[in-house]
Design a protein around this motif. Sequence first.
Motif, PDB file in Angstrom:
ATOM      1  N   PHE A 102       0.832  -1.203   0.000  1.00  0.00           N
ATOM      2  CA  PHE A 102       0.000   0.000   0.000  1.00  0.00           C
ATOM      3  C   PHE A 102       0.872   1.261   0.000  1.00  0.00           C
ATOM      4  CE2 PHE A 102      -3.856  -2.259   1.862  1.00  0.00           C
ATOM      5  CZ  PHE A 102      -4.668  -1.996   0.773  1.00  0.00           C
ATOM      6  N   MET A 103       1.923   1.274   0.823  1.00  0.00           N
ATOM      7  CA  MET A 103       2.749   2.469   0.939  1.00  0.00           C
ATOM      8  C   MET A 103       3.559   2.713  -0.324  1.00  0.00           C
ATOM      9  SD  MET A 103       3.900   2.207   4.947  1.00  0.00           S
ATOM     10  CE  MET A 103       2.641   2.437   6.226  1.00  0.00           C
ATOM     11  N   VAL A 104       4.077   1.650  -0.931  1.00  0.00           N
ATOM     12  CA  VAL A 104       4.774   1.794  -2.209  1.00  0.00           C
ATOM     13  C   VAL A 104       3.810   2.334  -3.265  1.00  0.00           C
ATOM     14  CG1 VAL A 104       5.867   0.517  -4.098  1.00  0.00           C
ATOM     15  CG2 VAL A 104       6.540   0.059  -1.732  1.00  0.00           C
ATOM     16  N   LEU A 105       2.591   1.807  -3.289  1.00  0.00           N
ATOM     17  CA  LEU A 105       1.600   2.281  -4.252  1.00  0.00           C
ATOM     18  C   LEU A 105       1.261   3.748  -4.041  1.00  0.00           C
ATOM     19  CD1 LEU A 105      -0.794  -0.800  -4.362  1.00  0.00           C
ATOM     20  CD2 LEU A 105       0.442   0.172  -6.309  1.00  0.00           C
ATOM     21  N   SER A 106       1.204   4.188  -2.787  1.00  0.00           N
ATOM     22  CA  SER A 106       0.942   5.601  -2.522  1.00  0.00           C
ATOM     23  C   SER A 106       2.012   6.476  -3.160  1.00  0.00           C
ATOM     24  CB  SER A 106       0.880   5.861  -1.012  1.00  0.00           C
ATOM     25  OG  SER A 106      -0.282   5.329  -0.447  1.00  0.00           O
TER      26      SER A 106
END
Length: 389
Positions: free
Chosen positions: A69-73
Amino acid sequence: MRSSDDRVYLAPVDHLRAVAAVLVVLYHGCQLLSARIEGRRFVPATDWLYSSNPAATLVFEGHTGVALFMVLSGFIFTVGAYGKPVRYGRFLTNRLLRIYPLYLVVALLGLATQVSLPTLQDLLRILTFATPTQPYGGVFWTLCVEMQFYLVFPLLCRVLAERGPGALLRLLAAVAVLRALVWLSSPAPAPHTASLYLGLAGRIDQFLLGMLAAWVYAHHRDRLRARWLRPLAPAAAVALLWSFNQVHGFVSDSPLKLLWSGAEGAVWALVVAVYVANRPAGGGGWPSRAAARLGEVSFSVYLTHFMVLTLIGEHMTGRAYGWLPGALPPVWAAFLVTLLVALPLTVAVSFVTYHAIELPFLRLRRPYLGPAAVAETPRPRQREGYRGR
């Protein structure tokens, strides 16, 4: 989303959001419900699940969905804003409209499970995401980390546009050095890594790597379409998680864990860049559309799954376990209960909460990007209703 909104539509990104959400649900379900089936509470230090099977470790270490999720953000924000000035106030307002409505509903419902009346301190803790001990608060810490990243993203995006990827790589190196100094300077004889791992100090690697993946995607998309990269990227992620599980990494305070956030972020950044570059935004038929719809409600899945798991753990574990074949190991029983009961129920609840709570506020967001300051690589098409997380 509207063409003036703050997110670039990429169906492959929705697919990856769906993967991240499902991993988190399966991980929590297996870890928590396997202990409940055995009639006890889950204690991470002693009850963590291990396996020599890489597929099983992908579930047992499914907390890695948070890293995805954080990489995608970092990836999606950068693809959308690279080379354009960001209107800071509107950007933060949009982020609050994205996160706060559903979060406040879930947090206040968790507060309502307490016998005593809420205090002013309780309400202040809710406003700052500092509510991990309530029944549904096990994932709230990640929202705090996300909000901290949002505060610095416009500056980081400008640095990337004006100074290139080397600036973010140097920042990654500096963060790694400073993190090691913090760990070494701890007065405790056996310093803990949890505080670093659960905060922006330990997770900023993953946002930065997502931003770097977006830069690579924008400038070297053709190279990401190499056939050998397609199997390598997911294989690297599974292999890393298997290794982490084998050395009991999550419950370990080894200094090597200081490097885990960066390693985890790197493999997911590779997966994101390769998958998005190789997957047509509009192709794939109904499986692609179904996965995209699940990804669209992934934030609701993420915030509501603890409510569903709590319900099943407290009141339904025995009944659900009774539907399964006899002599089934508790961990397999927990996996099947999560897959066949908790996950579908969570998805059903999430479609309700997304349309009733999230979407009305998402439609209040306003454009926050100014005109392009530098020449850009053509961006993917956009879609009404797309939103963050």
